[in-house]
Design a protein around this motif. Structure first.
Motif, short mmCIF file in Angstrom:
data_model
loop_
_atom_site.label_atom_id
_atom_site.label_comp_id
_atom_site.label_asym_id
_atom_site.label_seq_id
_atom_site.Cartn_x
_atom_site.Cartn_y
_atom_site.Cartn_z
N CYS A 20 1.20 -1.39 0.01
CA CYS A 20 -0.05 0.09 0.27
C CYS A 20 0.84 1.23 -0.23
O CYS A 20 0.24 2.10 -0.33
N ALA A 21 2.20 1.20 0.66
CA ALA A 21 3.04 2.29 0.82
C ALA A 21 3.97 2.85 -0.48
O ALA A 21 4.08 3.97 -0.12
N THR A 22 3.16 2.04 -1.59
CA THR A 22 3.99 2.32 -2.86
C THR A 22 3.05 2.04 -4.27
O THR A 22 3.62 2.20 -5.30
N THR A 23 1.67 2.35 -3.74
CA THR A 23 0.67 2.02 -4.35
C THR A 23 0.27 3.23 -4.98
O THR A 23 -0.69 3.77 -4.33
N LYS A 37 -5.89 -2.62 8.40
CA LYS A 37 -6.16 -1.85 7.45
C LYS A 37 -6.42 -0.14 7.71
O LYS A 37 -5.73 0.53 5.81
N THR A 38 -6.11 0.14 8.13
CA THR A 38 -6.59 1.57 8.45
C THR A 38 -4.87 2.24 8.34
O THR A 38 -5.23 2.98 7.07
N GLU A 39 -4.28 1.72 9.24
CA GLU A 39 -3.10 2.22 8.83
C GLU A 39 -2.33 2.30 7.02
O GLU A 39 -1.74 2.86 6.77
N SER A 40 -2.59 0.85 6.55
CA SER A 40 -2.49 0.27 5.19
C SER A 40 -3.22 2.23 4.42
O SER A 40 -2.41 2.24 3.03
N ALA A 41 -4.35 2.67 4.62
CA ALA A 41 -4.85 3.12 3.66
C ALA A 41 -4.55 4.38 4.17
O ALA A 41 -3.93 5.44 2.97
#
Length: 519
Positions: A20-23, A37-41
């Protein structure tokens, strides 16, 4: 920077969080409940800006007020003074939080209104809101041009899209597609469960998106629930006896009913049986703000994953606990419901994974939707659970379960409802959307379809009259939201009247702080 704000180190990131951090661009994430998931967002949002530029505005959208309030608290802790809250009762939610922080009532009211205005004026970089706030723009409510312009180059998180029935999901995704195409907005959709037809509609609305899924190893690591299908139905004498016995062992017990009336009935029975032994609380959408916010505070304190004051309780609730509430119970007893809704309810149990396994108990009856869900989807969910009764839930297999549920007639009905709503909305709202072309009919349709009508319980009328001049903000805490259809029904039966001295409609129905509004 963002990882540090939310308490993550590079070494602690899961593989899906690293992805997620590179998308860049719109994406869908499927990952177990409690796997960040919240941190991913937030990591995804931070990478959407061009190099050297500041992080774009982030709109974090959730379906329920309880989950919006909880997410606001969570983000405000990580990003103080940078988060706005927008829903029909957001000013009251902010007001109560300021009172808890020892502001005087006058200063709390002033600061709450200021916070609401900052959110609406696009001053704050993070905003927690409902998708219905977004739909106000395409339904052309007052100031819709300014509202829509806020989404230019914005990042939008759609959390738990499974919670919307197909007709409303069609409106949300049609608007998302419009903003992607004409406003260059990017979307991040996440859930622990996504039926295949929703994935297809996401691809249709958001175009070329990335599909991110947690690793099979992580899904296995997050196995923490064992299914138990129980005979009978949850309000029966036998079921109540089972729940009471579980509560008496010192466990925190979550009890979930599909309707407010059933939740109120269960609350009465369990309170009577456990009085003086275990605290029993009730949470649903038919409380006024004063009582509901207090209940949310008690639940967060007693059963919050991060709380330092945890203690055994019984919480009887409706679907309001399905999404984004960071609570952790030892077990759950629930009404039957569609599979994706049940999986979300299970996600509030053993969230910290302190136990190797926690039982998640689903009663077999009634095998209809109780006016809330599609009957066939409930029956299909019970069939899936029967096939796995007594076994661990591996959330990586949920997609295949959902494929079996949504096939044949179930899939066709869902698709038909979605397509019909999408077509009517696209033709009636999006194709005709222009600046400075407001439409009174569309505005009326929006309020009838989406906005709850606030009424004053008759027993609070005297208190309202005493407060309304001296404390005009606090007095709004006394009002209870009901659906437009319910208001019409009550009016036709003579149970709605005008408030003495002017004010909101008064409903002749029982109300108290323990049960909420009862019809």
């Amino acid at each position: 920077m963002v990882a540090e704000r939310v308490g993550l180190s590079p070494e602690s990131l899961y593989e899906h969080q690293r992805t997620c951090a590179t998308t860049r661009g719109s994406a869908v994430l499927v990952a177990p409940t409690g796997s960040g998931k919240t941190e991913s967002a937030l990591l995804w949002a931070s990478i959407q800006s061009d190099r050297g530029q500041i992080m774009p505005r982030l709109f974090y959208m959730l379906p329920y007020q309880a989950s919006m309030n909880a997410m606001y608290d969570r983000l405000q802790e990580a990003f103080p003074s940078q988060v706005g809250l927008e829903h029909s009762r957001s000013t009251l939610a902010l007001y109560r939080r300021l009172l808890e922080a020892d502001y005087t009532p006058a200063n709390a009211a002033r600061m709450a209104k200021w916070g609401r205005n900052l959110a609406r004026l696009n001053y704050l970089p993070l905003r927690v809101l409902s998708p219905y706030q977004l739909l106000k723009g395409v339904y052309r409510l007052k100031g819709y041009e300014s509202l829509l312009s806020d989404y230019f180059n914005a990042t939008v998180v759609l959390d738990e899209v499974h919670a919307y029935e197909p007709q409303r999901l069609a409106l949300i995704l049609a608007t998302a597609g419009y903003l992607r195409e004409y406003f260059n907005a990017s979307f991040f959709v996440m859930s622990a469960t996504l039926p295949p037809m929703i994935v297809n509609r996401l691809r249709e609305a958001l175009g070329d998106l990335s599909f991110i899924k947690a690793t099979p190893e992580l899904f296995r690591q997050f196995r923490r629930h064992v299914i138990k299908v129980l005979e009978g139905e949850i309000t029966s004498e036998g079921a109540v006896s089972v729940i009471v016995s579980e509560a008496r062992t010192g466990q925190s017990v979550l009890v979930c009913a599909n309707t407010v009336t059933r939740a109120q009935t269960l609350f009465e029975k369990l309170s009577s049986e456990l009085r003086g032994e275990v605290d029993v609380h009730l949470l649903h959408g038919r409380f006024n703000s004063r009582d509901r916010l207090e209940k949310e505070r008690i639940v967060r304190q007693s059963a919050g994953s991060q709380s330092t004051e945890r203690r055994p309780i019984v919480l009887v609730a409706t679907q309001v606990i399905e999404v984004s509430l960071d609570i952790d119970f030892d077990t759950i007893f629930t009404d039957p419901a569609p599979l994706e809704a049940l999986i979300q309810r299970f996600g509030r149990v053993n969230r910290r994974r302190l136990k190797q396994a926690s039982r998640v108990c689903v009663f077999r009856e009634p095998q209809n939707g109780q006016g809330i869900y599609d009957d066939d989807l409930v029956r299909a969910a019970i069939e899936s659970l029967d096939q796995n009764d007594g076994e661990f839930i591996n959330e990586d297999e949920i997609s295949s379960w959902l494929e079996r549920v949504y096939r044949g007639a179930n899939r066709d009905r869902w698709e038909e409802s979605y397509r019909k709503a999408y077509g009517l909305f696209y033709g009636g709202c999006l194709q005709t959307l222009r600046a400075f072309h407001s439409d009174d009919w569309l505005q009326r349709e929006f309020y009838r379809a989406f906005d709850a009508i606030e009424v004053l319980p008759a027993r609070l009328e005297h208190e309202y009259a005493k407060m309304k001049n001296d404390e005009p903000l606090k007095v709004q805490e006394l009002l209870v939201p009901i659906r437009y259809g319910r208001l019409c029904s009550l009016r036709s039966s003579g149970r709605i009247r005008e408030c003495v001295g002017g004010g909101p409609a008064v409903v002749e129905a029982e109300y108290d702080a323990e049960h909420g509004l009862r019809f």
